[in-house]
Each structure stands twice: as C-alpha cells, then as structure tokens.
Design a protein around this motif. Sequence first.
Motif, PDB file in Angstrom:
ATOM      1  N   GLU A  23       0.938  -1.081   0.026  1.00  0.00           N
ATOM      2  CA  GLU A  23      -0.218   0.040   0.012  1.00  0.00           C
ATOM      3  C   GLU A  23       1.054   1.088   0.147  1.00  0.00           C
ATOM      4  OE1 GLU A  23      -2.970   2.200   3.104  1.00  0.00           O
ATOM      5  OE2 GLU A  23      -3.469  -0.040   2.711  1.00  0.00           O
ATOM      6  N   ALA A  24       0.733   2.061  -0.967  1.00  0.00           N
ATOM      7  CA  ALA A  24       1.436   3.590  -1.143  1.00  0.00           C
ATOM      8  C   ALA A  24       0.305   4.447  -1.184  1.00  0.00           C
ATOM      9  CB  ALA A  24       2.143   3.681  -2.236  1.00  0.00           C
ATOM     10  N   THR A  25       0.301   5.577  -0.093  1.00  0.00           N
ATOM     11  CA  THR A  25      -0.647   6.745   0.056  1.00  0.00           C
ATOM     12  C   THR A  25      -0.152   7.985  -0.221  1.00  0.00           C
ATOM     13  OG1 THR A  25      -1.533   5.442   1.952  1.00  0.00           O
ATOM     14  CG2 THR A  25      -2.262   7.771   1.560  1.00  0.00           C
ATOM     15  N   VAL A  26      -0.807   8.878  -0.881  1.00  0.00           N
ATOM     16  CA  VAL A  26      -0.443  10.017  -1.255  1.00  0.00           C
ATOM     17  C   VAL A  26      -0.662  10.905  -0.093  1.00  0.00           C
ATOM     18  CG1 VAL A  26      -0.627  12.037  -3.047  1.00  0.00           C
ATOM     19  CG2 VAL A  26      -0.709   9.733  -3.701  1.00  0.00           C
ATOM     20  N   ASP A  27       0.068  11.704   0.370  1.00  0.00           N
ATOM     21  CA  ASP A  27       0.034  12.543   1.582  1.00  0.00           C
ATOM     22  C   ASP A  27      -0.666  13.652   0.996  1.00  0.00           C
ATOM     23  OD1 ASP A  27       1.295  11.090   3.220  1.00  0.00           O
ATOM     24  OD2 ASP A  27       3.217  12.265   3.280  1.00  0.00           O
ATOM     25  N   LEU A  28      -1.821  14.102   1.901  1.00  0.00           N
ATOM     26  CA  LEU A  28      -2.639  15.270   1.471  1.00  0.00           C
ATOM     27  C   LEU A  28      -3.497  15.084  -0.046  1.00  0.00           C
ATOM     28  CD1 LEU A  28      -0.368  18.312   2.157  1.00  0.00           C
ATOM     29  CD2 LEU A  28      -2.052  17.141   3.912  1.00  0.00           C
ATOM     30  N   GLY A  29      -3.615  13.895  -0.286  1.00  0.00           N
ATOM     31  CA  GLY A  29      -4.325  13.288  -1.589  1.00  0.00           C
ATOM     32  C   GLY A  29      -5.907  13.428  -1.200  1.00  0.00           C
ATOM     33  N   THR A  30      -6.689  13.984  -1.952  1.00  0.00           N
ATOM     34  CA  THR A  30      -7.844  14.096  -1.929  1.00  0.00           C
ATOM     35  C   THR A  30      -8.957  13.253  -2.922  1.00  0.00           C
ATOM     36  OG1 THR A  30      -8.119  16.093  -3.105  1.00  0.00           O
ATOM     37  CG2 THR A  30      -7.699  16.415  -0.736  1.00  0.00           C
ATOM     38  N   ASP A  31      -8.254  13.030  -3.893  1.00  0.00           N
ATOM     39  CA  ASP A  31      -9.094  12.326  -4.985  1.00  0.00           C
ATOM     40  C   ASP A  31      -8.917  10.721  -4.464  1.00  0.00           C
ATOM     41  OD1 ASP A  31     -10.128  10.898  -7.050  1.00  0.00           O
ATOM     42  OD2 ASP A  31      -9.177  12.260  -8.544  1.00  0.00           O
ATOM     43  N   GLU A  32     -10.138  10.347  -4.183  1.00  0.00           N
ATOM     44  CA  GLU A  32     -10.072   8.453  -3.904  1.00  0.00           C
ATOM     45  C   GLU A  32      -9.578   7.829  -4.780  1.00  0.00           C
ATOM     46  OE1 GLU A  32     -13.947   7.593  -2.405  1.00  0.00           O
ATOM     47  OE2 GLU A  32     -13.788   8.974  -0.482  1.00  0.00           O
ATOM     48  N   LYS A  33      -9.779   8.157  -6.100  1.00  0.00           N
ATOM     49  CA  LYS A  33      -9.125   7.417  -7.244  1.00  0.00           C
ATOM     50  C   LYS A  33      -7.549   7.363  -7.296  1.00  0.00           C
ATOM     51  CE  LYS A  33     -13.212   7.658 -10.042  1.00  0.00           C
ATOM     52  NZ  LYS A  33     -13.921   8.306 -11.080  1.00  0.00           N
TER      53      LYS A  33
ATOM     54  N   ASN B  42      -5.217   8.805  -4.763  1.00  0.00           N
ATOM     55  CA  ASN B  42      -4.479   9.059  -3.564  1.00  0.00           C
ATOM     56  C   ASN B  42      -3.980   7.785  -2.856  1.00  0.00           C
ATOM     57  OD1 ASN B  42      -6.793   8.038  -2.274  1.00  0.00           O
ATOM     58  ND2 ASN B  42      -7.065   9.639  -0.872  1.00  0.00           N
ATOM     59  N   LYS B  43      -4.212   6.544  -3.541  1.00  0.00           N
ATOM     60  CA  LYS B  43      -3.781   5.453  -2.996  1.00  0.00           C
ATOM     61  C   LYS B  43      -3.486   4.341  -3.936  1.00  0.00           C
ATOM     62  CE  LYS B  43      -5.617   4.113   1.054  1.00  0.00           C
ATOM     63  NZ  LYS B  43      -6.628   3.543   2.007  1.00  0.00           N
ATOM     64  N   LEU B  44      -2.494   3.654  -3.627  1.00  0.00           N
ATOM     65  CA  LEU B  44      -2.115   2.493  -4.830  1.00  0.00           C
ATOM     66  C   LEU B  44      -1.919   1.096  -3.586  1.00  0.00           C
ATOM     67  CD1 LEU B  44      -0.954   1.057  -7.234  1.00  0.00           C
ATOM     68  CD2 LEU B  44       1.387   1.733  -6.627  1.00  0.00           C
ATOM     69  N   VAL B  45      -2.842   0.262  -3.798  1.00  0.00           N
ATOM     70  CA  VAL B  45      -2.874  -0.932  -3.271  1.00  0.00           C
ATOM     71  C   VAL B  45      -2.817  -2.126  -3.994  1.00  0.00           C
ATOM     72  CG1 VAL B  45      -4.320  -2.481  -1.527  1.00  0.00           C
ATOM     73  CG2 VAL B  45      -4.192   0.257  -1.501  1.00  0.00           C
ATOM     74  N   PHE B  46      -2.137  -3.198  -3.824  1.00  0.00           N
ATOM     75  CA  PHE B  46      -2.184  -4.325  -4.662  1.00  0.00           C
ATOM     76  C   PHE B  46      -1.625  -5.622  -3.786  1.00  0.00           C
ATOM     77  CE2 PHE B  46       1.681  -2.217  -5.865  1.00  0.00           C
ATOM     78  CZ  PHE B  46       2.763  -3.284  -5.685  1.00  0.00           C
ATOM     79  N   ASP B  47      -1.786  -6.677  -4.073  1.00  0.00           N
ATOM     80  CA  ASP B  47      -1.531  -7.936  -3.393  1.00  0.00           C
ATOM     81  C   ASP B  47      -0.008  -8.472  -4.107  1.00  0.00           C
ATOM     82  OD1 ASP B  47      -3.881  -8.189  -2.092  1.00  0.00           O
ATOM     83  OD2 ASP B  47      -4.730  -9.528  -3.507  1.00  0.00           O
ATOM     84  N   VAL B  48       0.791  -9.040  -2.923  1.00  0.00           N
ATOM     85  CA  VAL B  48       1.879  -9.599  -3.379  1.00  0.00           C
ATOM     86  C   VAL B  48       1.898 -11.008  -3.027  1.00  0.00           C
ATOM     87  CG1 VAL B  48       3.216  -7.413  -3.401  1.00  0.00           C
ATOM     88  CG2 VAL B  48       2.865  -8.432  -1.193  1.00  0.00           C
ATOM     89  N   ARG B  49       2.405 -11.777  -3.673  1.00  0.00           N
ATOM     90  CA  ARG B  49       2.443 -13.170  -3.374  1.00  0.00           C
ATOM     91  C   ARG B  49       4.070 -13.881  -3.646  1.00  0.00           C
ATOM     92  NH1 ARG B  49      -2.844 -15.416  -3.094  1.00  0.00           N
ATOM     93  NH2 ARG B  49      -4.358 -13.810  -3.868  1.00  0.00           N
ATOM     94  N   GLY B  50       4.269 -15.072  -2.719  1.00  0.00           N
ATOM     95  CA  GLY B  50       5.618 -15.726  -3.174  1.00  0.00           C
ATOM     96  C   GLY B  50       5.288 -16.956  -2.386  1.00  0.00           C
ATOM     97  N   GLU B  51       6.266 -17.902  -2.779  1.00  0.00           N
ATOM     98  CA  GLU B  51       6.396 -19.300  -2.388  1.00  0.00           C
ATOM     99  C   GLU B  51       7.843 -19.613  -1.949  1.00  0.00           C
ATOM    100  OE1 GLU B  51       5.741 -23.832  -3.770  1.00  0.00           O
ATOM    101  OE2 GLU B  51       5.199 -22.187  -4.928  1.00  0.00           O
ATOM    102  N   GLY B  52       7.852 -20.196  -0.755  1.00  0.00           N
ATOM    103  CA  GLY B  52       9.135 -20.560  -0.217  1.00  0.00           C
ATOM    104  C   GLY B  52       9.678 -21.837  -0.853  1.00  0.00           C
TER     105      GLY B  52
END
Length: 209
Positions: free
Chosen positions: A31-41, A43-53
């Motif tokens: 998750e990466a959030t834009v400080d003071l961002g007001t546009d909900e579309k 102001n934030k970047l969210v995605f899943d991360v996956r890996g296998e040991g």
Amino acid sequence: EEQLQLPMHEHRYATLYFEPTALENFVGTFEATVDLGTDEKTNKLVFDVRGEGTLPRVTILEPAARNAAGQALMSFNKLLKNKSQSMPLRIANKGIMPATVRFGRIGTWPAPGEGEERAEGPSCFNFSGRGAEIFLNQNEEKTFEMVFNPKEVGTFQGSIEMVVQQNEFERNVIELSGEGFEQDLSFDNMPNSADDELKFGDLPVGVQK
C-alpha cells in the motif's frame, strides 16, 4: 514507514524484497498513500503480493531401481575377477531455482546417519564425479559413471552420498552392490570383448568359419 518524494511528471522505482521463512505460500498487501491526497481514485495504490518459499532440489533419474528404504540402488552384474562394468548415474534439477550438489567418497553400507563419520568403502567401486561440486540450472541434467571392478572374489556393498547445498532436507544415499567370482577355466581376449560366448554370425550352409 518509508517515504518517497515524487516531483511532478517524474517517476521513481521502489524495490520490494521477499525473504520466505518456510516452505509455503505467502500473501501480503502493498500500500502506497499520497500525503494530502483528496481524490479517492488517485490518492492510494494498493495491490497484493505473493510468493512461495522453496529450496533447491535435485532428482536421481538413473539408476531407477530402489531398495526397500526407497533409496537409489546400483546393482551390478556378477563379474569375473578383474572384469569391469559401468552404470550411469544421471541427476536432474527439477526445481525452480539453480542447485549445487556435492558427491562424497565411496563409503560403507549400510550408510552412517547424518553427522556420523563415513568409513572408506570398497575400492572396487569407482565414481567419475567423486568429490566434485556440480552446478545445475533449472531443468538441467548431468550424467556420471560408476564402475564396478572386483579384484577379489566375494560380495561387495558400498554407498555414495549426494548432498544438495542450501537444502538441509535433501540428502541422498545411493546403495552400491556387486559380486566378483573366479572360474577354474576361463577364456581371455574373446572377439568383440565377449566374456562367455563366441559368436560366429550367419554363414551359408556348408561353409566353415
């Protein structure tokens, strides 16, 4: 939390590291959030991360025979004393990462447990990859030669260990067995390197060879 300054109309790279602690699948959220961002579309970047040991793995393809404990078995023919026979030892990296394997010296059978001292095995077994460290890329195969050359009459058993580096669970012990015997009468220097047969081939009727 880490912060990154991103000027207008520019871009930056961020590196995400994965360090698994077990042989299982892992799922997380970036998750990466834009400080003071007001546009909900935006102001934030969210995605899943996956890996296998996983761990490096190497499979013994030849010999295909297995003993009662499920270990690879090289069973040689019964040979006249001083005769020899070779068998291939073929290994393959069936894992998803490069692997390095190491072969030990010829030891006794039954093989000692992990961490126990290995005694020197019968000298009638000779391995072309003895003491070597072999690097295998993914899906790569390599073949070595094990030779049985009895100098005495008797039954011989030995073992050789193959260890996959950086994988404490991957320890393969290969059982070796063979028998040497002696005849009161034997023929040497037979045609076509035969030990116990003389082949005349096809001949027309009435022709002597």
